[in-house]
Design an enzyme around this catalytic site. Sequence first.
Site, short mmCIF file in Angstrom:
data_model
loop_
_atom_site.label_atom_id
_atom_site.label_comp_id
_atom_site.label_asym_id
_atom_site.label_seq_id
_atom_site.Cartn_x
_atom_site.Cartn_y
_atom_site.Cartn_z
CB ALA A 51 -0.94 -0.07 1.11
CG ASP A 240 -3.55 -3.45 1.08
OD1 ASP A 240 -3.13 -4.72 1.90
OD2 ASP A 240 -2.60 -3.34 0.24
O1 MRU Z 1 -1.24 -7.36 -3.38
P1 MRU Z 1 -0.05 -6.59 -2.70
O2 MRU Z 1 1.41 -7.29 -2.49
O3 MRU Z 1 0.16 -5.32 -3.02
O4 MRU Z 1 -0.58 -6.74 -1.12
C1 MRU Z 1 -0.02 -6.11 0.03
C2 MRU Z 1 -0.31 -6.34 1.23
O5 MRU Z 1 -1.44 -6.84 1.37
C3 MRU Z 1 0.35 -5.82 2.44
O6 MRU Z 1 0.28 -6.50 3.49
C4 MRU Z 1 -0.22 -4.17 2.75
O7 MRU Z 1 -0.15 -3.56 1.37
C5 MRU Z 1 0.62 -3.65 3.77
S1 MRU Z 1 2.36 -2.98 3.06
C6 MRU Z 1 3.02 -2.14 4.31
#
Ligand code: MRU
Length: 348
Positions: A51, A240
Amino acid sequence: MGKFKSITLEWKEDRLILIDQRKLPSVEKYVECQTHEDVYHAIRDMVIRGAPAIGASAAFGYLLGAKEVLASSKEVFFDHMDLVKRRLSESRPTAVNLFWALNRMEKTLNTLRELDRKRLVESLESEALAIAEEDIEINMTIGKNGATVVRDGDGILTHCNAGALATVDYGTALGVMRAAVEQGKKISVYADETRPYLQGARLTAWELMKSGIDVTLICDNMAGWVMKKGLVDLVLVGADRIAANGDTANKIGTYSVAILAQKHGIPFYIVAPLSTVDLLTESGDGIPIEERSHLEITKIGDYQIAPEGVKCFNPAFDITPSSLITGIITEKGIARAPYDVSLKKMFE
Ligand code: MRU
């Protein structure tokens, strides 16, 4: 001309350079973005993910969009910027940091509307750089706040990648682990591999090994047994989007981990900056969940592991209800239930 470099992204000579997270850990390759459209594709195609990292990249994408029309009339310039914002907003739906960063860039543009275009673009560049720099500072503060819940000798389970690669640097959940280790605490991390995209196996394991933090990789379906065996004292995961009532969207599988943690009496913490909190969305029911290609389930790399044509369901995120969350660790401290009150207070 500003410059910036971290493990995740670099801004240099009007280009955004991203480490290609699709290729890690086997290859360290970089993707160069010269237009907002390049950034749109980099986010959509998972070159960059996580995120806060998505948010910071989008800010640079917005800046690249402004540079594309520097010499055009005022009308063309502002019409183009609306289009750039819309396009970047469409790259991925769940992580609210994307919209947060784009709104912040647009606000800068709107407050300085009367400046000449060159100075306006310079201000947008300063804003994108500030978003990137602040992200690191915020993560370090989150780390310090979160380290208070980590005890010497703790086993910590994490899901997906909420590390330096998911942010601009340092990480959120992994930032807490780093801060605890910097304070001299000994920890053992259990990293869920995180099917189907394997962010845990490919990115979290790689990052923690590189940082010299003890990490053991497990398959997602082993988490319950690892807890049952008494190896996990604490769960730390990223987010997210966090709704006003504390319901949290994070990588698919987080909800199951939260239920397992509750069953075993293990504290379950969300670790995220306030830019991940969406007070305009009342509860998890209002958070859009991205659905991704069935190929992520039926194949591992190029290798087919399921029958051709099988029906698949591939939500990229799930919602953990706030009732399963022990606390939400942010740069302003740790929010506790009732979250509708504690989260709101953090913005005052
Ligand atoms: O699909 P992604 O790899 O973008 O998903 C990422 C996540 O779910 C993370 O746990 C979230 O973004 C937190 S990052 C500090």
